[in-house]
Design a protein around this motif. Structure first.
Motif, short mmCIF file in Angstrom:
data_model
loop_
_atom_site.label_atom_id
_atom_site.label_comp_id
_atom_site.label_asym_id
_atom_site.label_seq_id
_atom_site.Cartn_x
_atom_site.Cartn_y
_atom_site.Cartn_z
N PHE A 58 17.21 -1.21 -40.75
CA PHE A 58 17.58 -0.96 -39.36
C PHE A 58 18.00 0.49 -39.11
N VAL A 59 18.33 1.24 -40.15
CA VAL A 59 18.89 2.58 -39.97
C VAL A 59 18.00 3.49 -39.12
N PRO A 60 16.68 3.60 -39.40
CA PRO A 60 15.87 4.49 -38.56
C PRO A 60 15.90 4.12 -37.08
N MET A 61 15.75 2.84 -36.76
CA MET A 61 15.77 2.40 -35.37
C MET A 61 17.11 2.71 -34.72
N LEU A 62 18.21 2.42 -35.40
CA LEU A 62 19.54 2.68 -34.85
C LEU A 62 19.79 4.17 -34.72
N TYR A 63 19.30 4.96 -35.67
CA TYR A 63 19.48 6.41 -35.63
C TYR A 63 18.77 7.00 -34.41
N ILE A 64 17.54 6.56 -34.18
CA ILE A 64 16.79 7.05 -33.02
C ILE A 64 17.47 6.60 -31.72
N THR B 88 18.88 9.20 -28.92
CA THR B 88 18.10 9.37 -27.68
C THR B 88 18.55 8.48 -26.52
N ALA B 89 19.25 7.41 -26.82
CA ALA B 89 19.63 6.48 -25.76
C ALA B 89 21.05 5.96 -25.98
N PRO B 90 22.05 6.79 -25.76
CA PRO B 90 23.44 6.38 -25.99
C PRO B 90 23.79 5.12 -25.20
N GLY B 91 24.46 4.19 -25.86
CA GLY B 91 24.88 2.95 -25.22
C GLY B 91 23.90 1.82 -25.34
N VAL B 92 22.64 2.12 -25.72
CA VAL B 92 21.63 1.07 -25.76
C VAL B 92 21.88 0.10 -26.92
N ILE B 93 22.48 0.58 -28.01
CA ILE B 93 22.76 -0.30 -29.15
C ILE B 93 23.76 -1.38 -28.74
N GLN B 94 24.81 -0.98 -28.04
CA GLN B 94 25.80 -1.95 -27.60
C GLN B 94 25.20 -2.95 -26.62
N ALA C 8 23.06 -5.37 -28.62
CA ALA C 8 23.89 -6.31 -29.37
C ALA C 8 24.46 -7.39 -28.45
N SER C 9 24.90 -6.99 -27.26
CA SER C 9 25.47 -7.96 -26.31
C SER C 9 24.42 -8.97 -25.87
N LEU C 10 23.20 -8.49 -25.57
CA LEU C 10 22.13 -9.38 -25.15
C LEU C 10 21.72 -10.31 -26.29
N THR C 11 21.72 -9.79 -27.51
CA THR C 11 21.36 -10.62 -28.67
C THR C 11 22.37 -11.74 -28.88
N ILE C 12 23.65 -11.39 -28.80
CA ILE C 12 24.70 -12.41 -28.96
C ILE C 12 24.60 -13.47 -27.86
N ALA C 13 24.39 -13.01 -26.62
CA ALA C 13 24.28 -13.95 -25.51
C ALA C 13 23.07 -14.86 -25.68
N GLY C 14 21.95 -14.26 -26.12
CA GLY C 14 20.74 -15.05 -26.34
C GLY C 14 20.92 -16.07 -27.45
N PHE C 15 21.57 -15.66 -28.52
CA PHE C 15 21.79 -16.58 -29.64
C PHE C 15 22.69 -17.74 -29.22
N ILE C 16 23.76 -17.44 -28.51
CA ILE C 16 24.67 -18.49 -28.06
C ILE C 16 23.94 -19.45 -27.12
N GLY C 17 23.15 -18.91 -26.20
CA GLY C 17 22.42 -19.76 -25.26
C GLY C 17 21.41 -20.66 -25.95
N LEU C 18 20.64 -20.11 -26.88
CA LEU C 18 19.63 -20.89 -27.60
C LEU C 18 20.30 -21.94 -28.50
N VAL D 243 14.96 -6.73 -29.10
CA VAL D 243 15.72 -6.46 -27.88
C VAL D 243 16.04 -4.97 -27.82
N LEU D 244 16.47 -4.40 -28.94
CA LEU D 244 16.77 -2.97 -29.00
C LEU D 244 15.50 -2.15 -28.72
#
Length: 234
Positions: free
Chosen positions: A106-112, A116-122, A125-135, A224-225
């Motif tokens: 995951f390091v290269p994806m997270l590094y980019i 280039t897109a501050p805040g997109v990781i958070q 992560a929030s959408l992934t958690i919400a999706g997992f809980i919903g499913l 999602v990221l």
């Protein structure tokens, strides 16, 4: 990457007493939470220590196809070990190895994303958690048999690997719709894995169950990221 639960001869935890079944499910999700927290801690360490940049440059500078191939082999070995090892320590070692492998890949994806897109990781992560809980809630509340997804996930995964390999070998771009399709595939995997936890896993394979769920959550987070990064660029 997950394994075929049909290979087990033990009685599924679902057929045991209510207390033992509840204990199995609790242990499974406790180890899943531990895997997610371990993954997060490794990423935080790599980025705060400055190791993320050289790792990202090394992986991006080499053959990404070889990296993905090595990752698949590690994932298969970890899944196989967790599914069949009698020793609880061997099962835990397999889960730990898989978490570390995921963290590195995951390091290269997270590094980019961080550059280039501050805040997109958070956000991802929030959408992934919400999706997992919903499913997970859907699988629990409906108690539907999602084993029919096995064939869809298998062929969908093969098609995705072929497209990824083709994009790396021939240089064509996998666009937004590929990310959307992979998010749907990861969602199906979470439903299937949750169904296996509820109905198929033997009592002593809570680590294998957690590993399978973690792999599906990581797949969902990755795409999602990727999707959010593409939308932010556009």
């Amino acid at each position: 990457m997950s394994f075929n639960t049909d290979s087990f001869s033990q009685t599924p935890a679902a057929l045991l007493s209510q207390d033992r079944r509840a204990d199995f499910i609790m242990r499974t999700y406790t180890y899943l939470l531990g895997a997610i927290l371990g993954f997060t801690a490794i990423e935080i360490y790599l980025f705060t220590s400055g190791l993320a940049e050289p790792i990202a440059r090394t992986l991006l500078g080499g053959s990404w196809l070889l990296v993905l191939g090595a990752f698949m082999i590690i994932g298969w070995l970890a899944s196989w070990t967790a599914a069949r090892a009698e020793s609880s320590m061997a099962q835990l070692a397999a889960l730990a190895a898989y978490v570390v492998a995921e963290a590195i890949i995951f390091v290269p994806m997270l590094y980019i994303a961080d550059s280039t897109a501050p805040g997109v990781i958070q956000s991802a992560a929030s959408l992934t958690i919400a999706g997992f809980i919903g499913l997970t809630a859907i699988a629990w509340w409906t108690r539907k048999d999602f084993s029919f997804l096995n064939g869809v996930l298998m062929w969908g995964g093969i098609a995705a690997l072929l497209l990824i390999a083709g994009s790396l070998l021939f240089g064509f771009h996998l666009g937004t719709w590929f990310s959307v399709a992979m998010i749907a595939l990861a969602g199906g995997a979470i439903l299937r894995d949750t169904d296996n936890v509820l109905h198929n896993y033997p009592e002593d394979r809570h680590v294998a169950a957690a590993l399978s769920l973690f792999a599906s959550v990581a797949l969902l987070f990755w795409y999602v990221l990727r999707l959010l990064m593409a939308l932010q660029r556009d």
